[in-house]
Scaffold this motif. Sequence first.
Motif, PDB file in Angstrom:
ATOM      1  N   ALA A   1      -8.155  -0.799   9.709  1.00  0.00           N
ATOM      2  CA  ALA A   1      -8.665  -0.366   8.410  1.00  0.00           C
ATOM      3  C   ALA A   1      -9.524   0.882   8.534  1.00  0.00           C
ATOM      4  O   ALA A   1      -9.898   1.488   7.524  1.00  0.00           O
TER       5      ALA A   1
ATOM      6  N   THR B   1       0.828  -1.203   0.000  1.00  0.00           N
ATOM      7  CA  THR B   1       0.000   0.000   0.000  1.00  0.00           C
ATOM      8  C   THR B   1       0.865   1.257   0.000  1.00  0.00           C
ATOM      9  O   THR B   1       0.539   2.247  -0.656  1.00  0.00           O
TER      10      THR B   1
ATOM     11  N   THR C   1      -7.232  -3.563  -0.420  1.00  0.00           N
ATOM     12  CA  THR C   1      -7.816  -2.641   0.570  1.00  0.00           C
ATOM     13  C   THR C   1      -9.244  -2.220   0.248  1.00  0.00           C
ATOM     14  O   THR C   1      -9.842  -1.440   0.985  1.00  0.00           O
TER      15      THR C   1
END
Length: 412
Positions: free
Chosen positions: A313, A237, A300
């Motif tokens: 998250a 990410t 994600t």
Amino acid sequence: MARATNKLTDRQCRTATVPSGRRQVKLSDGGGLILLVKTDGAKQWQLRYRRPSGREATMGLGTYPEVTLSKAREQRDEARALLADGIDPIENRKSRRQAAASADASSFEAVAREWWGAVHWHEVTESHATRNLRRLEQYAFPTLGRRPVGEIEAPEVLQVLRRIEQQGTVETAHRVKTLIGQVCRYAIATGRGSRDPTADLKGMLRSPTTRHLPAVTDPKELGGLLRAIDGYRGQPTTRAALQLAPILFCRPGELRAARWETFDLDAATWDFQPTKGGDPLLTPLPDQAVSILRALEPITGRGPYVFPSGRTAERPISENTLTAALRRMDYGGRMVAHGFRAAARTILVERLGWGVEIVEMQLGHRVRDPHGRAYNRTQWIEQRGAMLQQWADYLDSLRGDQAVIPIYGAQR
């Protein structure tokens, strides 16, 4: 007015108890003042009197020993003085409390915290909003916090700012001035103020020293940085965010807090709110950005954030994540996440020939037409789409170590 005969002593108040078989006992001091003693040892001062209407009333005066006998007598005498003027002590107390509550609600600190939660929190990133609240708490509230916001004058604000300036933090003084001005304008809008005193302080502070954030703007060096990003071995990410940062050149806070709901990958658009209070901006996504996001979506896409924190998250990556990653790639001191904006602006205008207005709008800055009106969020969307696609292709050419010349002809 004759003073009531005193009947109680401090010793009687201190040692008073409730006889067996009774729930409470009332000790009179005269003039309507009573000490109510309960079986659990609690002792409450009360004042019995007749209201101006003739009805009987009981007014609490506090607990003993927090309120001493002498203090209770003072309160009794004050209440009876009000009665002599035809004023009900209980109603007078309510009026004073309401006035105090109204004053508190109109204090600079109360209005500032209200503005921060109702407006500022939603306009900027969480970290930026938190920093600004800390600035107000540290510098403005100690002096201005309890002042009615509508009564604050320019010399008071200048005194606050001068203290900050004398600490050598001139830039902070300017930032606090801006925050105070925003709070005062919010007070005007909500009916608790009439003017912004910071408007009278133009030129009263030293100009802050201009600090340029480190940025790689040389095309050849930028190509090396792009290859280093592609080879980054940290979190996927983080690598994806670093790959998108030079392509979209948005503010780092806007990128790290990006939410999936603001992207339409089929239409290749990103509809987001710039963090510096600008107008919402519809950004066309070049093919390379869409490819990065589609590759990231399975990782994600189930959460709200495109780049979630490694801990939860429900929060995005921290503000230091990208710059820390650049340091690990040995670019510390040469490049920060914000530097991609400087690189894009420099190269797009000076080397690729794009008009400043179009680049500035894509940077999220306010751009106005010749009549002073701000362009809307979709203005020049076709041109910006072409510019971003050319820019992404140009970055690919740098990444591939190709000749650093415009891929397309200069466009405006």
